[in-house]
Scaffold this motif. Structure first.
Motif, short mmCIF file in Angstrom:
data_model
loop_
_atom_site.label_atom_id
_atom_site.label_comp_id
_atom_site.label_asym_id
_atom_site.label_seq_id
_atom_site.Cartn_x
_atom_site.Cartn_y
_atom_site.Cartn_z
N ALA A 261 58.06 63.87 70.41
CA ALA A 261 58.94 64.55 69.46
C ALA A 261 58.52 64.27 68.03
CB ALA A 261 60.38 64.08 69.67
N THR A 262 58.74 65.24 67.17
CA THR A 262 58.40 65.10 65.77
C THR A 262 59.20 63.97 65.13
OG1 THR A 262 57.89 67.44 65.59
CG2 THR A 262 58.36 66.28 63.55
N GLU A 263 58.52 63.12 64.38
CA GLU A 263 59.19 62.03 63.68
C GLU A 263 59.27 62.35 62.19
OE1 GLU A 263 57.24 58.37 64.42
OE2 GLU A 263 57.91 58.25 66.49
N PRO A 264 60.34 61.96 61.54
CA PRO A 264 60.45 62.22 60.10
C PRO A 264 59.41 61.42 59.34
CG PRO A 264 62.18 60.72 60.83
CD PRO A 264 61.48 61.22 62.06
N GLN A 265 58.96 62.01 58.24
CA GLN A 265 57.96 61.34 57.41
C GLN A 265 58.67 60.52 56.34
OE1 GLN A 265 54.51 61.90 57.98
NE2 GLN A 265 55.42 62.68 59.84
N ARG A 266 58.33 59.24 56.23
CA ARG A 266 58.93 58.37 55.23
C ARG A 266 57.84 57.51 54.61
NH1 ARG A 266 64.19 55.21 56.59
NH2 ARG A 266 63.90 54.96 54.34
N VAL A 267 58.18 56.94 53.45
CA VAL A 267 57.27 56.01 52.81
C VAL A 267 57.15 54.77 53.68
CG1 VAL A 267 56.95 54.53 50.81
CG2 VAL A 267 57.84 56.84 50.50
N ASN A 268 55.92 54.34 53.93
CA ASN A 268 55.68 53.13 54.72
C ASN A 268 55.71 51.92 53.78
OD1 ASN A 268 55.40 54.59 57.04
ND2 ASN A 268 53.17 54.67 56.94
N ARG A 269 56.73 51.09 53.91
CA ARG A 269 56.84 49.88 53.11
C ARG A 269 56.57 48.66 53.97
NH1 ARG A 269 61.19 53.09 51.35
NH2 ARG A 269 61.01 53.70 49.17
N TYR A 270 56.22 47.57 53.30
CA TYR A 270 56.03 46.32 54.02
C TYR A 270 57.36 45.93 54.64
CZ TYR A 270 54.74 41.53 55.09
OH TYR A 270 54.49 40.36 55.76
N THR A 271 57.36 45.64 55.94
CA THR A 271 58.59 45.37 56.69
C THR A 271 58.56 43.98 57.29
OG1 THR A 271 58.83 47.71 57.24
CG2 THR A 271 60.09 46.15 58.56
N VAL A 272 59.64 43.25 57.12
CA VAL A 272 59.82 41.94 57.76
C VAL A 272 60.71 42.14 58.98
CG1 VAL A 272 60.90 39.66 57.55
CG2 VAL A 272 59.53 40.57 55.67
N THR A 273 60.23 41.70 60.14
CA THR A 273 60.98 41.82 61.39
C THR A 273 61.28 40.42 61.93
OG1 THR A 273 59.87 43.91 61.91
CG2 THR A 273 61.02 42.81 63.71
N LEU A 274 62.55 40.12 62.12
CA LEU A 274 62.95 38.82 62.65
C LEU A 274 62.87 38.81 64.17
CD1 LEU A 274 66.03 37.96 60.38
CD2 LEU A 274 63.59 37.58 59.97
N SER A 275 62.95 37.63 64.75
CA SER A 275 62.82 37.50 66.21
C SER A 275 63.94 38.21 66.96
CB SER A 275 62.81 36.01 66.59
OG SER A 275 63.98 35.35 66.12
N ASP A 276 65.10 38.40 66.30
CA ASP A 276 66.21 39.10 66.95
C ASP A 276 66.16 40.60 66.75
OD1 ASP A 276 66.86 39.34 64.30
OD2 ASP A 276 68.68 38.13 64.39
N GLY A 277 65.07 41.10 66.15
CA GLY A 277 64.90 42.54 65.99
C GLY A 277 65.38 43.11 64.68
N ARG A 278 66.08 42.33 63.89
CA ARG A 278 66.54 42.83 62.59
C ARG A 278 65.35 43.03 61.65
NH1 ARG A 278 70.88 38.80 60.37
NH2 ARG A 278 69.41 37.29 61.30
N LYS A 279 65.43 44.09 60.83
CA LYS A 279 64.33 44.44 59.94
C LYS A 279 64.82 44.66 58.52
CE LYS A 279 61.60 46.78 63.54
NZ LYS A 279 60.91 48.04 63.90
N ILE A 280 63.92 44.47 57.58
CA ILE A 280 64.20 44.76 56.18
C ILE A 280 62.89 45.12 55.50
CG2 ILE A 280 63.92 42.36 55.41
CD1 ILE A 280 66.29 42.90 53.47
N GLN A 281 62.96 46.02 54.51
CA GLN A 281 61.75 46.47 53.82
C GLN A 281 61.68 45.90 52.41
OE1 GLN A 281 61.83 50.77 54.02
NE2 GLN A 281 60.82 50.77 56.01
#
Length: 347
Positions: A261-281
């Motif tokens: 399926a088509t995915e929306p296009q967004r700016v790719n920023r550096y992302t921090v992903t924690l062990s519990d799956g939470r993310k922040i850019q």
């Protein structure tokens, strides 16, 4: 992720209204079109991006420039509270930048574009092949052959992955007069942030600073998006394993690969992903300058790499309820290896 020591700033002039006589700041795109007549440096205790932009404007004005482009900002090694700001200056009648003659490689009559050129252009098709390619030349030849068959003027190999002894390659194809892609600016405000929603509600020039639906990332293609758009499947190239039988026919068939399926296009920023799956850019300097932080935190410790610092900053930002964070400043202890990191938080 932007380097913590050196950051590139491209803040629009609309952000900082200057007096009619002050030199105006250029965006990176505008600066690339002009020839600079001089480079200057200023030093000072600048606590916000706005502070050093205004200071540079005054300095450029004294040099007789009508515009400037900030290329780099560094923290002074002798004093952590000071910043060193570098900029190029431009006259009102600045000549156009000289275009550099491209030296492109050619395979099977088709040019190979570098990423810097390809990322700005809209492909008319995508080629994805899988086969045994003993070296890069053979891989380029195979892609170019497919590109030539589809009438391409140029191609760009975006990804390659090893599957046993085979390699799967994805390449984008371009016409000679390929249109420009609609790219998100590097300093676009996230549309799901408080600042983004406020700017959209305000409308006008403010809304133009927000990520735009349907616009593409300025740093990456989206293979799934284009595979779906062009209904593309991976083509498997079965080549003879006996290298002496180079005249043998090569059989080609399409594998049954389901399009996605088509995915929306967004700016790719550096992302921090924690062990519990939470993310922040992490926001770059230019984007953060357009937003208002709801809080600033700081932490101290010994960290060797930028990645370590960003992870620790992101982890603390998530715990503080932020959607985005920006590393505003890094101060080094005068009597040891520890550093203090100041982090702005955004919702």
């Amino acid at each position: 992720m932007a380097s913590l020591k050196t950051t590139f700033i491209a803040v629009t002039m609309a952000l900082f209204p200057l007096s009619s006589f002050a030199a105006q700041q250029l965006t990176e795109e505008q600066a690339k079109e002009l020839q600079s007549f001089k480079s200057i440096t200023i030093r000072g205790a600048f606590y916000t991006d706005n502070d050093y932009v205004l200071a540079m404007s005054k300095a450029a004005d004294k040099e007789g420039a009508v515009s400037f482009f900030i290329t780099t900002t560094n923290i002074s090694p002798s004093n952590d509270t000071l910043r060193i700001v570098y900029a190029k200056l431009y006259k009102a009648d600045a000549p156009k930048a000289e275009e550099k003659t491209e030296n492109l490689r050619k395979f099977e009559g088709v040019y190979e574009y570098p990423k810097s050129k390809a990322i700005r252009l809209e492909p008319f098709n995508i080629v994805r092949i899988r086969g045994y390619f003993p070296n890069e030349y053979d891989m380029n030849q195979a892609i170019a052959k497919e590109a030539s068959a589809k009438g391409a003027y140029a191609f760009y190999i975006d990804s390659r992955s090893e599957l046993g002894s085979n390699i799967q390659v994805a390449a984008y194809l371009f016409k000679k007069d390929a249109p420009e892609r609609k790219l998100q600016p590097e300093d676009a405000i996230p549309y799901d942030s408080e600042a983004g929603q406020q700017a959209l509600a305000k409308g006008g020039d403010a809304a133009m600073q927000v990520e735009k639906p349907g616009y593409y990332s300025p740093s990456a293609f989206n293979e799934k998006f284009y595979a779906d758009k062009f209904n593309n499947k991976v083509k498997v190239i079965d080549q003879p394993t006996d290298k002496m039988k180079t005249s043998a026919a090569t059989s080609i068939h399409e594998s049954e690969v389901t399009t996605v399926a088509t995915e929306p296009q967004r700016v790719n920023r550096y992302t921090v992903t924690l062990s519990d799956g939470r993310k922040i850019q992490e926001l770059n300097d230019a984007t953060a300058a357009k937003m208002v932080a709801f809080d600033t935190i700081k932490f101290r410790g010994y960290y060797v790499t930028d990645q370590e610092i960003s992870y620790q900053a992101g982890k603390r930002a998530i715990d503080a309820g932020a959607k985005y964070y920006h590393i505003a400043r890094v101060a080094h202890d005068s009597n040891g290896p520890n550093i203090t990191v100041f982090v702005d938080l955004y919702r």
